[in-house]
Design a protein around this motif. Sequence first.
Motif, PDB file in Angstrom:
ATOM      1  N   PHE A  88       9.565  -9.510 -31.217  1.00 45.12           N
ATOM      2  CA  PHE A  88       9.673 -10.050 -29.863  1.00 45.12           C
ATOM      3  C   PHE A  88       8.428  -9.628 -29.100  1.00 45.12           C
ATOM      4  O   PHE A  88       8.188  -8.435 -28.887  1.00 45.12           O
ATOM      5  CB  PHE A  88      10.923  -9.511 -29.164  1.00 45.12           C
ATOM      6  N   ARG A  89       7.636 -10.594 -28.675  1.00 40.48           N
ATOM      7  CA  ARG A  89       6.383 -10.278 -27.997  1.00 40.48           C
ATOM      8  C   ARG A  89       6.611 -10.018 -26.502  1.00 40.48           C
ATOM      9  O   ARG A  89       7.732  -9.916 -26.025  1.00 40.48           O
ATOM     10  CB  ARG A  89       5.373 -11.405 -28.238  1.00 40.48           C
ATOM     11  N   GLU A  90       5.513  -9.929 -25.752  1.00 40.61           N
ATOM     12  CA  GLU A  90       5.553  -9.465 -24.378  1.00 40.61           C
ATOM     13  C   GLU A  90       6.398 -10.373 -23.475  1.00 40.61           C
ATOM     14  O   GLU A  90       6.384 -11.588 -23.592  1.00 40.61           O
ATOM     15  CB  GLU A  90       4.126  -9.387 -23.817  1.00 40.61           C
ATOM     16  N   PHE A  91       7.116  -9.745 -22.553  1.00 38.92           N
ATOM     17  CA  PHE A  91       7.854 -10.412 -21.476  1.00 38.92           C
ATOM     18  C   PHE A  91       8.982 -11.320 -21.976  1.00 38.92           C
ATOM     19  O   PHE A  91       9.401 -12.243 -21.283  1.00 38.92           O
ATOM     20  CB  PHE A  91       6.905 -11.200 -20.567  1.00 38.92           C
ATOM     21  N   VAL A  92       9.477 -11.074 -23.170  1.00 40.43           N
ATOM     22  CA  VAL A  92      10.647 -11.805 -23.654  1.00 40.43           C
ATOM     23  C   VAL A  92      11.879 -11.361 -22.866  1.00 40.43           C
ATOM     24  O   VAL A  92      12.043 -10.183 -22.546  1.00 40.43           O
ATOM     25  CB  VAL A  92      10.844 -11.551 -25.162  1.00 40.43           C
ATOM     26  N   THR A  93      12.771 -12.323 -22.555  1.00 42.52           N
ATOM     27  CA  THR A  93      14.023 -12.019 -21.869  1.00 42.52           C
ATOM     28  C   THR A  93      15.185 -12.533 -22.708  1.00 42.52           C
ATOM     29  O   THR A  93      15.239 -13.712 -23.066  1.00 42.52           O
ATOM     30  CB  THR A  93      14.065 -12.649 -20.464  1.00 42.52           C
ATOM     31  N   LEU A  94      16.114 -11.642 -23.030  1.00 42.56           N
ATOM     32  CA  LEU A  94      17.273 -11.955 -23.868  1.00 42.56           C
ATOM     33  C   LEU A  94      18.526 -11.524 -23.111  1.00 42.56           C
ATOM     34  O   LEU A  94      18.706 -10.328 -22.827  1.00 42.56           O
ATOM     35  CB  LEU A  94      17.194 -11.206 -25.202  1.00 42.56           C
ATOM     36  N   ASN A  95      19.394 -12.463 -22.776  1.00 39.95           N
ATOM     37  CA  ASN A  95      20.576 -12.165 -21.966  1.00 39.95           C
ATOM     38  C   ASN A  95      21.846 -12.066 -22.799  1.00 39.95           C
ATOM     39  O   ASN A  95      21.933 -12.637 -23.896  1.00 39.95           O
ATOM     40  CB  ASN A  95      20.779 -13.254 -20.909  1.00 39.95           C
ATOM     41  N   THR A  96      22.834 -11.359 -22.267  1.00 35.56           N
ATOM     42  CA  THR A  96      24.144 -11.292 -22.907  1.00 35.56           C
ATOM     43  C   THR A  96      24.908 -12.600 -22.690  1.00 35.56           C
ATOM     44  O   THR A  96      24.476 -13.485 -21.953  1.00 35.56           O
ATOM     45  CB  THR A  96      24.961 -10.120 -22.352  1.00 35.56           C
ATOM     46  N   GLY A  97      26.070 -12.722 -23.336  1.00 32.50           N
ATOM     47  CA  GLY A  97      26.855 -13.949 -23.283  1.00 32.50           C
ATOM     48  C   GLY A  97      27.740 -14.041 -22.046  1.00 32.50           C
ATOM     49  O   GLY A  97      27.646 -13.235 -21.115  1.00 32.50           O
ATOM     50  N   THR A  98      28.609 -15.043 -22.061  1.00 29.56           N
ATOM     51  CA  THR A  98      29.592 -15.226 -20.993  1.00 29.56           C
ATOM     52  C   THR A  98      30.963 -15.462 -21.608  1.00 29.56           C
ATOM     53  O   THR A  98      31.087 -15.922 -22.746  1.00 29.56           O
ATOM     54  CB  THR A  98      29.250 -16.431 -20.098  1.00 29.56           C
ATOM     55  N   VAL A  99      32.007 -15.193 -20.812  1.00 30.11           N
ATOM     56  CA  VAL A  99      33.365 -15.409 -21.309  1.00 30.11           C
ATOM     57  C   VAL A  99      33.712 -16.893 -21.386  1.00 30.11           C
ATOM     58  O   VAL A  99      34.692 -17.268 -22.025  1.00 30.11           O
ATOM     59  CB  VAL A  99      34.396 -14.673 -20.436  1.00 30.11           C
ATOM     60  N   GLN A 100      32.908 -17.748 -20.764  1.00 29.39           N
ATOM     61  CA  GLN A 100      33.141 -19.189 -20.879  1.00 29.39           C
ATOM     62  C   GLN A 100      32.809 -19.707 -22.273  1.00 29.39           C
ATOM     63  O   GLN A 100      33.215 -20.810 -22.639  1.00 29.39           O
ATOM     64  CB  GLN A 100      32.315 -19.952 -19.834  1.00 29.39           C
ATOM     65  N   ASP A 101      32.072 -18.935 -23.044  1.00 28.98           N
ATOM     66  CA  ASP A 101      31.768 -19.272 -24.428  1.00 28.98           C
ATOM     67  C   ASP A 101      32.333 -18.149 -25.299  1.00 28.98           C
ATOM     68  O   ASP A 101      33.392 -17.607 -24.986  1.00 28.98           O
ATOM     69  CB  ASP A 101      30.252 -19.444 -24.609  1.00 28.98           C
ATOM     70  N   GLY A 102      31.670 -17.782 -26.356  1.00 31.53           N
ATOM     71  CA  GLY A 102      32.181 -16.737 -27.230  1.00 31.53           C
ATOM     72  C   GLY A 102      31.948 -15.330 -26.732  1.00 31.53           C
ATOM     73  O   GLY A 102      32.384 -14.358 -27.358  1.00 31.53           O
ATOM     74  N   GLY A 103      31.210 -15.187 -25.625  1.00 29.35           N
ATOM     75  CA  GLY A 103      30.937 -13.866 -25.086  1.00 29.35           C
ATOM     76  C   GLY A 103      29.798 -13.132 -25.756  1.00 29.35           C
ATOM     77  O   GLY A 103      29.515 -11.983 -25.401  1.00 29.35           O
ATOM     78  N   VAL A 104      29.110 -13.767 -26.703  1.00 28.56           N
ATOM     79  CA  VAL A 104      28.045 -13.101 -27.450  1.00 28.56           C
ATOM     80  C   VAL A 104      26.824 -14.008 -27.550  1.00 28.56           C
ATOM     81  O   VAL A 104      26.933 -15.163 -27.987  1.00 28.56           O
ATOM     82  CB  VAL A 104      28.492 -12.720 -28.878  1.00 28.56           C
ATOM     83  N   THR A 105      25.683 -13.515 -27.144  1.00 31.46           N
ATOM     84  CA  THR A 105      24.402 -14.115 -27.500  1.00 31.46           C
ATOM     85  C   THR A 105      23.975 -13.479 -28.812  1.00 31.46           C
ATOM     86  O   THR A 105      23.944 -12.258 -28.927  1.00 31.46           O
ATOM     87  CB  THR A 105      23.352 -13.850 -26.412  1.00 31.46           C
ATOM     88  N   ARG A 106      23.655 -14.319 -29.803  1.00 31.94           N
ATOM     89  CA  ARG A 106      23.415 -13.787 -31.148  1.00 31.94           C
ATOM     90  C   ARG A 106      22.068 -14.285 -31.681  1.00 31.94           C
ATOM     91  O   ARG A 106      21.768 -15.486 -31.630  1.00 31.94           O
ATOM     92  CB  ARG A 106      24.536 -14.203 -32.087  1.00 31.94           C
ATOM     93  N   ILE A 107      21.281 -13.353 -32.203  1.00 31.60           N
ATOM     94  CA  ILE A 107      19.979 -13.649 -32.791  1.00 31.60           C
ATOM     95  C   ILE A 107      19.995 -13.136 -34.224  1.00 31.60           C
ATOM     96  O   ILE A 107      20.406 -11.995 -34.481  1.00 31.60           O
ATOM     97  CB  ILE A 107      18.850 -12.986 -31.980  1.00 31.60           C
ATOM     98  N   GLY A 108      19.560 -13.967 -35.163  1.00 29.64           N
ATOM     99  CA  GLY A 108      19.627 -13.625 -36.576  1.00 29.64           C
ATOM    100  C   GLY A 108      18.527 -12.691 -37.026  1.00 29.64           C
ATOM    101  O   GLY A 108      18.161 -11.737 -36.325  1.00 29.64           O
ATOM    102  N   ASP A 109      17.970 -12.968 -38.194  1.00 35.60           N
ATOM    103  CA  ASP A 109      16.994 -12.077 -38.835  1.00 35.60           C
ATOM    104  C   ASP A 109      15.632 -12.756 -38.974  1.00 35.60           C
ATOM    105  O   ASP A 109      15.544 -13.985 -39.109  1.00 35.60           O
ATOM    106  CB  ASP A 109      17.468 -11.698 -40.246  1.00 35.60           C
ATOM    107  N   ASP A 110      14.579 -11.944 -38.962  1.00 39.96           N
ATOM    108  CA  ASP A 110      13.233 -12.391 -39.314  1.00 39.96           C
ATOM    109  C   ASP A 110      12.751 -13.540 -38.444  1.00 39.96           C
ATOM    110  O   ASP A 110      12.138 -14.489 -38.923  1.00 39.96           O
ATOM    111  CB  ASP A 110      13.188 -12.780 -40.806  1.00 39.96           C
ATOM    112  N   ASN A 111      13.039 -13.462 -37.154  1.00 42.26           N
ATOM    113  CA  ASN A 111      12.515 -14.453 -36.215  1.00 42.26           C
ATOM    114  C   ASN A 111      11.228 -13.950 -35.578  1.00 42.26           C
ATOM    115  O   ASN A 111      11.015 -12.748 -35.420  1.00 42.26           O
ATOM    116  CB  ASN A 111      13.549 -14.735 -35.121  1.00 42.26           C
TER     117      ASN A 111
END
Length: 263
Positions: A88-111
């Motif tokens: 993940f390079r500079e200034f990346v923003t990754l947010n958590t999920g919401t209960v309106q969906d599954g509640g999880v933001t998910r990122i796999g491998d080797d991205n």
Amino acid sequence: MALIHSTALIDPAAELDSSVEVGAYTLIGPGVRIAAGTVIGPHCVVEGRTTIGENNRFFQFGSIGAAPQDMKYRGEPTELVIGRDNTFREFVTLNTGTVQDGGVTRIGDDNWVMAYVHVAHDVQLGSHCVLANNATLAGHVHVGDWATIGGLTGVHQFVKIGAHAMIGFQGHVAQDVPPFMTVDGNPLSARAVNVTGLKRRGFTPERIGVIRQMHKLLYRSGLTLDEAKAAIEGLRGSENGVADGDVDAMLGFLRAATRGIVR
């Protein structure tokens, strides 16, 4: 502790493997768990219920696990889950999920996630993807494995991007992008099969040939979507069935599409 910079602030309730490196002035909150070999650069904030797997690299100024940018969010205990071997390079923003969906933001491998990329709440990002600078994934977006998303591209809420798809520079993605396709422009248009990417990943000429036939049925034969799906189903067993898995992947994607596909 020698791997933790003296100016970093780490909550005692956070769980860090002894091999994790943390740079200067980084803040890590109480709900965070970080596995072996991960490096968190300087001036990062890692918060929320965030789980980070092994051997990830976060460059400076990242915001990891912040609350979703959703006006319905009321502080529910949602999550961000990150696999292993991601960059993940500079200034990346990754947010958590919401209960309106599954509640999880998910990122796999080797991205490979370049500078200023935003991954919003409830995004499901596969593995081996490339997100170029300033790519923005809105809430609830799903991205399949090996997808490439060009710089300055915006992806609308709830859009699905299929495996091995490639989005060109500055794309405006408001409809689902089928697997294996290359799309670009504004309005977005399907251009061809992502042949270069498929060859790099070891697809045989026979498999690519069947994928080309699927592209032709979807985009060059004047068929309705339902007619194209029926014709694609008829490709099963061709070339001794070597591409049946690819046919199934395409049909599964088309059946699950909710915003209409790029045509």
